[in-house]
Write a protein that holds these residues in place. Structure first.
Motif, PDB file in Angstrom:
ATOM      1  N   UNK A   1      -6.572   5.684   4.121  1.00  0.00           N
ATOM      2  CA  UNK A   1      -7.168   4.672   5.145  1.00  0.00           C
ATOM      3  C   UNK A   1      -7.315   5.316   6.419  1.00  0.00           C
ATOM      4  N   UNK A   2      -6.463   5.856   6.854  1.00  0.00           N
ATOM      5  CA  UNK A   2      -6.522   6.615   8.314  1.00  0.00           C
ATOM      6  C   UNK A   2      -7.615   7.578   8.342  1.00  0.00           C
ATOM      7  N   UNK A   3      -7.795   8.262   7.208  1.00  0.00           N
ATOM      8  CA  UNK A   3      -8.834   9.409   7.188  1.00  0.00           C
ATOM      9  C   UNK A   3     -10.327   8.717   7.338  1.00  0.00           C
ATOM     10  N   UNK A   4     -10.606   7.969   6.590  1.00  0.00           N
ATOM     11  CA  UNK A   4     -11.639   6.869   6.435  1.00  0.00           C
ATOM     12  C   UNK A   4     -11.960   6.256   7.558  1.00  0.00           C
TER      13      UNK A   4
ATOM     14  N   UNK B   1       0.893  -1.040  -0.031  1.00  0.00           N
ATOM     15  CA  UNK B   1       0.006  -0.101  -0.063  1.00  0.00           C
ATOM     16  C   UNK B   1       0.902   1.232  -0.023  1.00  0.00           C
ATOM     17  N   UNK B   2       0.511   2.026  -0.740  1.00  0.00           N
ATOM     18  CA  UNK B   2       1.547   3.410  -0.829  1.00  0.00           C
ATOM     19  C   UNK B   2       1.118   4.238   0.238  1.00  0.00           C
ATOM     20  N   UNK B   3       2.077   5.099   0.439  1.00  0.00           N
ATOM     21  CA  UNK B   3       1.828   6.017   1.677  1.00  0.00           C
ATOM     22  C   UNK B   3       0.666   7.019   1.511  1.00  0.00           C
ATOM     23  N   UNK B   4       0.235   7.516   0.344  1.00  0.00           N
ATOM     24  CA  UNK B   4      -0.971   8.234   0.255  1.00  0.00           C
ATOM     25  C   UNK B   4      -2.025   7.332   0.395  1.00  0.00           C
ATOM     26  N   UNK B   5      -1.970   6.046   0.180  1.00  0.00           N
ATOM     27  CA  UNK B   5      -3.312   5.075   0.366  1.00  0.00           C
ATOM     28  C   UNK B   5      -3.290   5.099   1.819  1.00  0.00           C
TER      29      UNK B   5
ATOM     30  N   UNK C   1     -15.737   6.267  12.498  1.00  0.00           N
ATOM     31  CA  UNK C   1     -16.147   6.522  13.549  1.00  0.00           C
ATOM     32  C   UNK C   1     -17.062   7.627  14.060  1.00  0.00           C
ATOM     33  N   UNK C   2     -16.759   8.658  13.342  1.00  0.00           N
ATOM     34  CA  UNK C   2     -17.657   9.858  13.697  1.00  0.00           C
ATOM     35  C   UNK C   2     -18.890   9.694  12.928  1.00  0.00           C
ATOM     36  N   UNK C   3     -18.986   8.999  11.947  1.00  0.00           N
ATOM     37  CA  UNK C   3     -20.374   8.865  11.340  1.00  0.00           C
ATOM     38  C   UNK C   3     -21.231   7.841  12.226  1.00  0.00           C
TER      39      UNK C   3
ATOM     40  N   UNK D   1      -6.193   6.272  18.946  1.00  0.00           N
ATOM     41  CA  UNK D   1      -6.300   7.309  17.921  1.00  0.00           C
ATOM     42  C   UNK D   1      -7.529   7.792  17.560  1.00  0.00           C
ATOM     43  N   UNK D   2      -8.329   6.851  17.126  1.00  0.00           N
ATOM     44  CA  UNK D   2      -9.851   7.192  16.618  1.00  0.00           C
ATOM     45  C   UNK D   2     -10.790   7.806  17.855  1.00  0.00           C
TER      46      UNK D   2
END
Length: 195
Positions: free
Chosen positions: A9-12, A1-5, A17-19, A168-169
């Protein structure tokens, strides 16, 4: 998995969790804000405490009330209990770390205050004990935790449990929750003042 991916993934994960916040959790946040605003209107104070990243959240939120969040207004009475390092280290040395927040709650908390204990696990001994002690002193005790609430669930009057077990989440949701709380309190106080 690329760093950008990995970043995506972390953002998603954080967004998911917030959703997942339930209507009950949202209503509990609103209730905490109502209690905090009522306390401040009555000349009482807000008291925040937690360990590690939760300590950072505690002082962040206290600062939002003392300074300002979004509105220009008078400072609001709020304190974070870990910011006096001499008190923290003296109490920890003389009584044990688990007493750091309890001793300060006994010194500062009065009937009608609102205390916010922050623990991602809900099982921090010092946070659990301080919440319980605050209740016996007549304060309204709010716990910010992760899923389930841990031992904080039975030590507080109002549980704000984020639906996650990932530290973290949970921390990301706690600061979101705290910012929402600040905004609701400011709005409530401004409306009552006719601003």
């Amino acid at each position: 998995m690329s760093t950008t991916a990995q970043v995506r993934q972390e953002l998603e994960e954080s967004i998911a969790v917030k959703r997942a916040w339930s209507d009950a959790l949202c209503a509990a946040v609103a209730q905490a804000a109502e209690r905090a605003a009522a306390a401040l209107r009555a000349g009482k104070k807000l008291v925040f405490f937690g360990n590690g990243g939760s300590a950072a959240d505690a002082q962040h939120l206290a600062a939002e009330f003392l300074g300002r969040y979004r509105r220009e207004r008078a400072p609001l009475r709020a304190i974070a209990l870990h910011t006096n390092t001499s008190a923290v280290t003296a109490i920890a040395n003389d009584y044990g770390y688990d007493q750091v927040f309890v001793r300060q709650v006994e010194a500062w908390v009065e009937p009608g205050d609102v205390v916010f204990g922050i623990s991602t696990s809900g099982d921090s001994e010092g946070v659990v004990s301080a919440l319980a002690r605050a209740r016996t002193l007549g304060a309204f005790a709010v716990a910010l935790t992760g899923e389930g609430g841990g031992r904080c669930a039975s030590a507080c009057d109002l549980l704000l449990a984020v639906p996650s077990r990932a530290t973290p989440r949970i921390q990301e949701s706690h600061i979101t929750l705290g910012h929402i709380l600040c905004g609701l309190v400011e709005s409530s106080l401004s409306e009552r003042a006719g601003a």
